[in-house]
Scaffold this motif. Structure first.
Motif, PDB file in Angstrom:
ATOM      1  N   GLU A   3      43.839  58.789  52.998  1.00 33.71           N
ATOM      2  CA  GLU A   3      43.386  57.779  51.864  1.00 33.71           C
ATOM      3  C   GLU A   3      42.023  58.138  51.031  1.00 33.71           C
ATOM      4  N   LEU A   4      42.217  58.187  49.893  1.00 37.18           N
ATOM      5  CA  LEU A   4      40.732  58.361  49.227  1.00 37.18           C
ATOM      6  C   LEU A   4      40.545  57.347  48.229  1.00 37.18           C
ATOM      7  N   VAL A   5      39.408  57.123  48.097  1.00 40.98           N
ATOM      8  CA  VAL A   5      38.906  55.903  47.131  1.00 40.98           C
ATOM      9  C   VAL A   5      38.393  56.435  45.656  1.00 40.98           C
ATOM     10  N   PHE A   6      39.439  56.059  44.862  1.00 39.44           N
ATOM     11  CA  PHE A   6      39.038  56.633  43.412  1.00 39.44           C
ATOM     12  C   PHE A   6      37.907  55.559  42.714  1.00 39.44           C
ATOM     13  N   ALA A   7      36.822  56.207  42.471  1.00 38.42           N
ATOM     14  CA  ALA A   7      35.606  55.419  41.744  1.00 38.42           C
ATOM     15  C   ALA A   7      36.058  54.810  40.566  1.00 38.42           C
ATOM     16  N   THR A   8      37.089  53.950  40.413  1.00 42.92           N
ATOM     17  CA  THR A   8      37.531  53.373  39.174  1.00 42.92           C
ATOM     18  C   THR A   8      38.239  51.890  39.536  1.00 42.92           C
ATOM     19  N   ASN A   9      38.067  51.034  38.441  1.00 42.40           N
ATOM     20  CA  ASN A   9      38.883  49.838  38.601  1.00 42.40           C
ATOM     21  C   ASN A   9      40.017  49.958  37.353  1.00 42.40           C
ATOM     22  N   ASN A  10      40.021  51.072  36.623  1.00 37.51           N
ATOM     23  CA  ASN A  10      40.810  51.321  35.530  1.00 37.51           C
ATOM     24  C   ASN A  10      42.350  51.485  36.217  1.00 37.51           C
ATOM     25  N   VAL A  11      43.143  50.665  35.857  1.00 35.73           N
ATOM     26  CA  VAL A  11      44.532  50.470  36.377  1.00 35.73           C
ATOM     27  C   VAL A  11      45.216  51.688  36.008  1.00 35.73           C
ATOM     28  N   HIS A  12      44.958  52.038  34.567  1.00 36.44           N
ATOM     29  CA  HIS A  12      45.655  53.158  33.876  1.00 36.44           C
ATOM     30  C   HIS A  12      45.497  54.639  34.657  1.00 36.44           C
ATOM     31  N   LYS A  24      51.994  61.719  49.160  1.00 34.99           N
ATOM     32  CA  LYS A  24      51.138  62.250  50.473  1.00 34.99           C
ATOM     33  C   LYS A  24      49.953  61.633  50.574  1.00 34.99           C
ATOM     34  N   PHE A  25      49.485  60.700  49.265  1.00 34.15           N
ATOM     35  CA  PHE A  25      47.923  60.233  49.726  1.00 34.15           C
ATOM     36  C   PHE A  25      48.266  58.793  49.049  1.00 34.15           C
ATOM     37  N   VAL A  26      47.372  58.005  49.483  1.00 38.94           N
ATOM     38  CA  VAL A  26      47.178  56.656  49.154  1.00 38.94           C
ATOM     39  C   VAL A  26      45.803  56.505  48.307  1.00 38.94           C
ATOM     40  N   ILE A  27      45.813  56.502  46.929  1.00 46.41           N
ATOM     41  CA  ILE A  27      44.669  56.304  46.168  1.00 46.41           C
ATOM     42  C   ILE A  27      44.135  54.671  46.131  1.00 46.41           C
ATOM     43  N   LYS A  28      43.367  54.720  46.423  1.00 40.21           N
ATOM     44  CA  LYS A  28      42.517  53.174  46.587  1.00 40.21           C
ATOM     45  C   LYS A  28      41.585  53.193  45.432  1.00 40.21           C
ATOM     46  N   SER A  29      41.363  51.798  44.676  1.00 37.58           N
ATOM     47  CA  SER A  29      40.545  51.585  43.867  1.00 37.58           C
ATOM     48  C   SER A  29      39.139  50.927  44.140  1.00 37.58           C
ATOM     49  N   LEU A  30      38.298  50.865  43.544  1.00 39.83           N
ATOM     50  CA  LEU A  30      37.224  50.320  43.841  1.00 39.83           C
ATOM     51  C   LEU A  30      37.445  48.818  44.431  1.00 39.83           C
ATOM     52  N   SER A  31      38.095  48.045  43.556  1.00 36.42           N
ATOM     53  CA  SER A  31      38.448  46.700  44.216  1.00 36.42           C
ATOM     54  C   SER A  31      39.058  46.594  45.432  1.00 36.42           C
ATOM     55  N   ASP A  32      40.020  47.725  45.706  1.00 36.42           N
ATOM     56  CA  ASP A  32      40.600  47.888  47.184  1.00 36.42           C
ATOM     57  C   ASP A  32      39.728  47.636  48.131  1.00 36.42           C
ATOM     58  N   ILE A  33      38.462  48.454  47.887  1.00 38.19           N
ATOM     59  CA  ILE A  33      37.674  48.223  49.173  1.00 38.19           C
ATOM     60  C   ILE A  33      36.696  47.376  48.866  1.00 38.19           C
ATOM     61  N   GLY A  34      36.708  46.450  48.147  1.00 41.00           N
ATOM     62  CA  GLY A  34      35.790  45.311  47.704  1.00 41.00           C
ATOM     63  C   GLY A  34      34.609  45.669  46.928  1.00 41.00           C
ATOM     64  N   CYS A  35      34.684  46.553  46.289  1.00 39.22           N
ATOM     65  CA  CYS A  35      33.307  47.362  45.455  1.00 39.22           C
ATOM     66  C   CYS A  35      33.534  46.669  44.051  1.00 39.22           C
ATOM     67  N   GLU A  36      32.728  45.545  43.516  1.00 37.66           N
ATOM     68  CA  GLU A  36      32.462  45.299  42.321  1.00 37.66           C
ATOM     69  C   GLU A  36      31.568  45.568  41.529  1.00 37.66           C
ATOM     70  N   LEU A  57      29.274  55.970  46.263  1.00 34.91           N
ATOM     71  CA  LEU A  57      30.155  55.325  47.166  1.00 34.91           C
ATOM     72  C   LEU A  57      30.013  55.859  48.619  1.00 34.91           C
ATOM     73  N   VAL A  58      29.731  57.213  48.802  1.00 38.53           N
ATOM     74  CA  VAL A  58      29.399  57.760  50.279  1.00 38.53           C
ATOM     75  C   VAL A  58      28.220  57.030  50.684  1.00 38.53           C
ATOM     76  N   LYS A  59      27.147  56.787  49.768  1.00 34.85           N
ATOM     77  CA  LYS A  59      25.823  56.101  50.341  1.00 34.85           C
ATOM     78  C   LYS A  59      26.165  54.810  50.710  1.00 34.85           C
ATOM     79  N   LYS A  60      26.927  53.884  49.999  1.00 34.29           N
ATOM     80  CA  LYS A  60      27.011  52.408  50.218  1.00 34.29           C
ATOM     81  C   LYS A  60      28.192  52.223  51.179  1.00 34.29           C
ATOM     82  N   TYR A  61      29.142  52.917  51.093  1.00 37.21           N
ATOM     83  CA  TYR A  61      30.566  52.551  51.799  1.00 37.21           C
ATOM     84  C   TYR A  61      31.022  53.932  52.655  1.00 37.21           C
ATOM     85  N   ASN A  62      30.384  55.004  52.575  1.00 31.36           N
ATOM     86  CA  ASN A  62      30.593  55.873  53.767  1.00 31.36           C
ATOM     87  C   ASN A  62      32.441  56.344  53.668  1.00 31.36           C
ATOM     88  N   VAL A  63      32.852  56.361  52.612  1.00 29.68           N
ATOM     89  CA  VAL A  63      34.368  56.792  52.477  1.00 29.68           C
ATOM     90  C   VAL A  63      34.520  58.038  51.926  1.00 29.68           C
TER      91      VAL A  63
END
Length: 193
Positions: A3-12, A24-36, A57-63
């Motif tokens: 799982e990797l968080v992609f620093a975007t809320n751009n669905v495209h 092979k990977f799950v790409i999560k968006s910012l909204s998926d981790i509750g980052c608004e 993201l590393v500093k605030k969410y440690n992901v």
């Protein structure tokens, strides 16, 4: 599965990346981790902006995460809009941004341009960068309804269609983002899998 968080809320952008990485990977968006949060992009380069996103993201969410910065560089405009591509007209209205590029270019015969992407990856305490670019030209008026951003006015070298006239699969096979993501995925497979 990684799982990797992609620093975007751009669905495209999220869909484009997920299509390249496959299952092979799950790409999560910012909204998926509750980052608004509106993550700052105050750098002067694509590298700086991409790194700002992962640092945040590393500093605030440690992901484990990655962020990208992408843009259009038009040679006759001194590589503008560049890092200001999303807000070139002073707003995030892409129609206005496209209008400004076309207006500034006018009938200039030099229409050469490129889309560039820089990805910053933060994984296992290390930062890595991956780049992708595709050369092309800016046409005189919009063509096509797919894609997003400057896609309706950009024709990649060797093609006759704009990105906006191509299917998502056609565009993803050659786009700047898919080139950078392919490098990211190759690295992840070598490093992690």
């Amino acid at each position: 599965m990684i799982e990797l968080v992609f620093a975007t809320n751009n669905v495209h952008k999220q869909r484009e990346v997920q299509a390249v990485v496959g299952d092979k990977f799950v790409i999560k968006s910012l909204s998926d981790i509750g980052c608004e949060d509106d993550i700052p992009e105050t750098g002067d380069t694509f590298h700086e902006n991409a790194q700002q996103k992962t640092d945040y993201l590393v500093k605030k969410y440690n992901v484990s995460c990655f962020g990208d910065d992408s843009g259009l560089e038009v040679d006759a405009l001194g590589k503008e809009p560049g890092v200001y591509s999303a807000r070139y007209s002073g707003s995030r209205d892409m129609e206005k941004n496209i209008d400004l590029v076309l207006s500034k270019l006018g009938d200039n015969p030099d229409r050469s341009a490129r889309f560039k992407t820089v990805i910053s990856l933060y994984l296992q305490g290390e930062q890595h960068f991956f780049e992708g670019a595709i050369e092309g030209k800016i046409i005189l008026e919009r063509r096509g309804t797919d894609g997003f951003g400057y896609d309706p006015i950009f024709i990649p070298d060797g093609y006759t269609q704009t990105f906006a006239e191509m299917s998502a699969e056609e565009k993803n096979a050659i786009s700047h983002r898919s080139i950078a993501v392919a490098k990211l995925v190759a690295f992840l497979k070598e490093k992690v899998v």
